[in-house]
Design an enzyme around this catalytic site. Structure first.
Site, PDB file in Angstrom:
ATOM      1  N   HIS A 245       0.839  -1.203   0.000  1.00 15.51           N
ATOM      2  CA  HIS A 245       0.000   0.000   0.000  1.00 15.51           C
ATOM      3  C   HIS A 245       0.876   1.257   0.000  1.00 15.51           C
ATOM      4  CE1 HIS A 245      -2.895  -2.998   1.411  1.00 15.51           C
ATOM      5  NE2 HIS A 245      -3.866  -2.138   1.141  1.00 15.51           N
TER       6      HIS A 245
ATOM      7  N   HIS B  11      -0.084  -3.746   9.364  1.00 18.04           N
ATOM      8  CA  HIS B  11       1.353  -3.794   9.084  1.00 18.04           C
ATOM      9  C   HIS B  11       2.116  -3.314  10.302  1.00 18.04           C
ATOM     10  CE1 HIS B  11       2.048  -5.098   4.994  1.00 18.04           C
ATOM     11  NE2 HIS B  11       1.113  -4.276   4.527  1.00 18.04           N
TER      12      HIS B  11
ATOM     13  N   ASP C  98       7.379  -2.407   8.185  1.00 16.73           N
ATOM     14  CA  ASP C  98       6.799  -2.658   6.860  1.00 16.73           C
ATOM     15  C   ASP C  98       6.549  -1.353   6.124  1.00 16.73           C
ATOM     16  OD1 ASP C  98       6.716  -5.394   7.353  1.00 16.73           O
ATOM     17  OD2 ASP C  98       4.741  -5.275   8.269  1.00 16.73           O
TER      18      ASP C  98
END
Length: 232
Positions: A161, A201, A205
């Site tokens: 993302h 996450h 990350d």
């Protein structure tokens, strides 16, 4: 003063420049190269404290400072499923936006760099995600409309993302679309907060996603440059 000397192998060897520094040289470096100095101080601090930090025990959940910072938002989303679903929907819209922009730059504008970056990046992400499969947090708040996997674990290192949004932002800045890039950066920050609050996450990350986007964007640029040279 030349402090270089000829070696027996025919090469040249010189003393490090800092060995000849005086006090004024140190002041000059600290004033005009303060960023490396700041990182040097950070390095010394980390070296001094890392051996004193106790590791997380096997029976304890992973420690993540992002989880700590978003604890109150996590409780709010856990107690408000509709709000969690609404934020997931908005996050999915951002996912579609980043994919659409990256595809647009190649298919409509004829600039493949962002697409090449995404191909490099997500291939690497898939390999790393398979090599190290992190456990799903027990506090994970999923949603059926989360982009692109739905109510499933997306615990891959690094965050796709964040990385995808960063790729789009880098391309926008390259094309001087600065306001649009700033909008994507703001949305990326909000997305990161939401990912931490839902335990989607870890903080590493998110940082890894930004770093990977910058790295693979640079590699894609070098690939394009080398391709042009071969075509000349």
């Amino acid at each position: 003063m030349d402090i270089s000397t000829r070696t027996e192998e025919g090469g040249w060897r010189s003393k490090p420049s800092f060995m000849t520094w005086r006090a004024r040289d140190v002041v000059y470096v600290m004033r005009h190269h303060w960023i490396p100095c700041l990182f040097a101080a950070g390095f010394l601090f980390v070296v001094s404290v890392e051996s004193s930090i106790k590791m997380v025990s096997e029976s304890s959940p992973p420690f993540d400072i992002g989880f700590v910072a978003t604890e109150s938002l996590h409780h709010l989303l856990a107690s408000s499923p509709d709000l969690n679903t609404g934020l997931a929907a908005l996050n999915s819209v951002l996912g579609v936006m980043q994919v659409s922009y990256i595809a647009w730059t190649w298919l409509i504008e004829g600039r493949p760099r962002a697409t090449i970056t995404a191909l490099f990046l997500f291939t690497c992400r898939g390999v790393l995600g398979y090599c190290t499969q992190l456990p799903l947090s027990k506090e994970y708040l999923g949603s059926a409309i989360d982009f692109p996997l739905g109510n499933l674990s997306f615990f891959y290192f690094f965050s796709g993302h964040v990385a995808g949004t960063t790729i789009a932002s880098l391309d926008m800045r390259r094309m001087q679309r600065l306001r649009l890039a700033m909008l994507f950066d703001i949305l990326n920050v909000l997305q990161s907060i939401r990912l931490l609050a839902t335990r989607g996450h870890y903080t590493i990350d998110l940082a890894g996603g930004v770093a990977a986007a910058v790295l693979f964007d640079s590699l894609a640029g070098k690939y394009e440059a080398n391709t042009r040279k071969r075509q000349l």
